[in-house]
Design a protein around this motif. Structure first.
Motif, PDB file in Angstrom:
ATOM      1  N   ILE A 167       0.860  -1.177   0.000  1.00  0.00           N
ATOM      2  CA  ILE A 167       0.000   0.000   0.000  1.00  0.00           C
ATOM      3  C   ILE A 167       0.897   1.228   0.000  1.00  0.00           C
ATOM      4  CG2 ILE A 167      -1.724   1.322   1.274  1.00  0.00           C
ATOM      5  CD1 ILE A 167      -2.655  -1.352   2.485  1.00  0.00           C
ATOM      6  N   LEU A 168       0.644   2.105  -0.940  1.00  0.00           N
ATOM      7  CA  LEU A 168       1.388   3.353  -1.021  1.00  0.00           C
ATOM      8  C   LEU A 168       0.377   4.480  -1.184  1.00  0.00           C
ATOM      9  CD1 LEU A 168       4.036   4.921  -1.271  1.00  0.00           C
ATOM     10  CD2 LEU A 168       3.935   4.501  -3.722  1.00  0.00           C
TER      11      LEU A 168
ATOM     12  N   VAL B 155      -1.812  -3.200  -3.885  1.00  0.00           N
ATOM     13  CA  VAL B 155      -1.584  -4.437  -4.627  1.00  0.00           C
ATOM     14  C   VAL B 155      -1.874  -5.585  -3.673  1.00  0.00           C
ATOM     15  CG1 VAL B 155       0.085  -5.837  -5.881  1.00  0.00           C
ATOM     16  CG2 VAL B 155       0.177  -3.345  -6.072  1.00  0.00           C
ATOM     17  N   VAL B 156      -2.756  -6.482  -4.103  1.00  0.00           N
ATOM     18  CA  VAL B 156      -3.139  -7.627  -3.275  1.00  0.00           C
ATOM     19  C   VAL B 156      -2.662  -8.891  -3.980  1.00  0.00           C
ATOM     20  CG1 VAL B 156      -5.023  -8.868  -2.171  1.00  0.00           C
ATOM     21  CG2 VAL B 156      -5.177  -6.384  -2.447  1.00  0.00           C
ATOM     22  N   GLY B 157      -1.847  -9.667  -3.292  1.00  0.00           N
ATOM     23  CA  GLY B 157      -1.321 -10.889  -3.877  1.00  0.00           C
ATOM     24  C   GLY B 157       0.004 -10.638  -4.561  1.00  0.00           C
TER      25      GLY B 157
ATOM     26  N   ALA C 258      -1.745 -10.937  -8.999  1.00  0.00           N
ATOM     27  CA  ALA C 258      -2.042  -9.801  -8.115  1.00  0.00           C
ATOM     28  C   ALA C 258      -3.143  -8.928  -8.707  1.00  0.00           C
ATOM     29  CB  ALA C 258      -0.786  -8.975  -7.897  1.00  0.00           C
ATOM     30  N   THR C 259      -3.910  -8.316  -7.815  1.00  0.00           N
ATOM     31  CA  THR C 259      -4.899  -7.326  -8.239  1.00  0.00           C
ATOM     32  C   THR C 259      -4.429  -5.959  -7.756  1.00  0.00           C
ATOM     33  OG1 THR C 259      -6.249  -7.685  -6.247  1.00  0.00           O
ATOM     34  CG2 THR C 259      -6.834  -8.950  -8.214  1.00  0.00           C
TER      35      THR C 259
ATOM     36  N   PRO D  28     -13.309 -12.449  -2.171  1.00  0.00           N
ATOM     37  CA  PRO D  28     -11.999 -12.651  -2.784  1.00  0.00           C
ATOM     38  C   PRO D  28     -11.466 -11.343  -3.366  1.00  0.00           C
ATOM     39  CG  PRO D  28     -13.721 -13.553  -4.188  1.00  0.00           C
ATOM     40  CD  PRO D  28     -14.384 -13.100  -2.916  1.00  0.00           C
ATOM     41  N   ARG D  29     -10.166 -11.258  -3.470  1.00  0.00           N
ATOM     42  CA  ARG D  29      -9.548 -10.019  -3.965  1.00  0.00           C
ATOM     43  C   ARG D  29     -10.044  -9.631  -5.348  1.00  0.00           C
ATOM     44  NH1 ARG D  29      -4.162 -13.197  -4.254  1.00  0.00           N
ATOM     45  NH2 ARG D  29      -4.214 -13.916  -6.404  1.00  0.00           N
ATOM     46  N   GLU D  30     -10.404 -10.607  -6.169  1.00  0.00           N
ATOM     47  CA  GLU D  30     -10.878 -10.325  -7.522  1.00  0.00           C
ATOM     48  C   GLU D  30     -12.231  -9.615  -7.518  1.00  0.00           C
ATOM     49  OE1 GLU D  30      -8.066 -13.653  -7.403  1.00  0.00           O
ATOM     50  OE2 GLU D  30     -10.000 -13.398  -6.426  1.00  0.00           O
TER      51      GLU D  30
END
Length: 90
Positions: free
Chosen positions: A1-2, A15-17, A22-23, A60-62
Motif C-alpha cells: 500500500i502506497l 496491490v493484493v497478492g 495480483a490485483t 476474494p480479492r478479484e
C-alpha cells in the motif's frame, strides 16, 4: 500500500497478492473521512490496510472494486465503519 497526498486527502495504490495473479486497486480517502474513520490516527496506509483486511475476510480479492472511495465499503458491507473504528482502537 502506497498513499500519496492529494489536495483533498490521499490516493492509495494497493496491490493484493503476488504477480502474475495480483490485483491492483486505487483507493481515495479524504482528510475528513480519515479523521472520521480513524480518529486520532493520521496514517492513511494503516486505515487502508485494515480496510482491505476487512474486505478480504468477506470476499476474494478479484471481487474488490478496482477504484473506489474508501467510504463506499459501508454501502456494500453495513457495519464496516463501526468495525474499522473498533479495529483501529478509535
Amino acid at each position: 500500500i502506497l498513499c500519496r497526498p492529494t489536495p483533498t486527502g490521499f490516493l492509495c495504490d494497493v496491490v493484493v497478492g503476488s504477480a502474475p495473479a495480483a490485483t491492483r486497486h486505487a483507493v481515495t480517502i479524504s482528510r475528513t473521512d480519515l479523521a472520521r474513520l480513524a480518529p486520532g490516527h493520521y496514517d492513511p496506509e494503516r486505515l487502508v490496510a485494515a480496510s482491505f483486511a476487512f474486505l478480504l475476510a468477506r470476499e476474494p480479492r478479484e471481487a474488490i472494486l478496482r477504484s473506489f472511495e474508501l467510504p463506499v465499503i459501508e454501502r456494500y458491507f453495513p457495519g464496516y465503519e463501526v468495525a474499522i473504528r473498533r479495529q483501529l482502537g478509535s
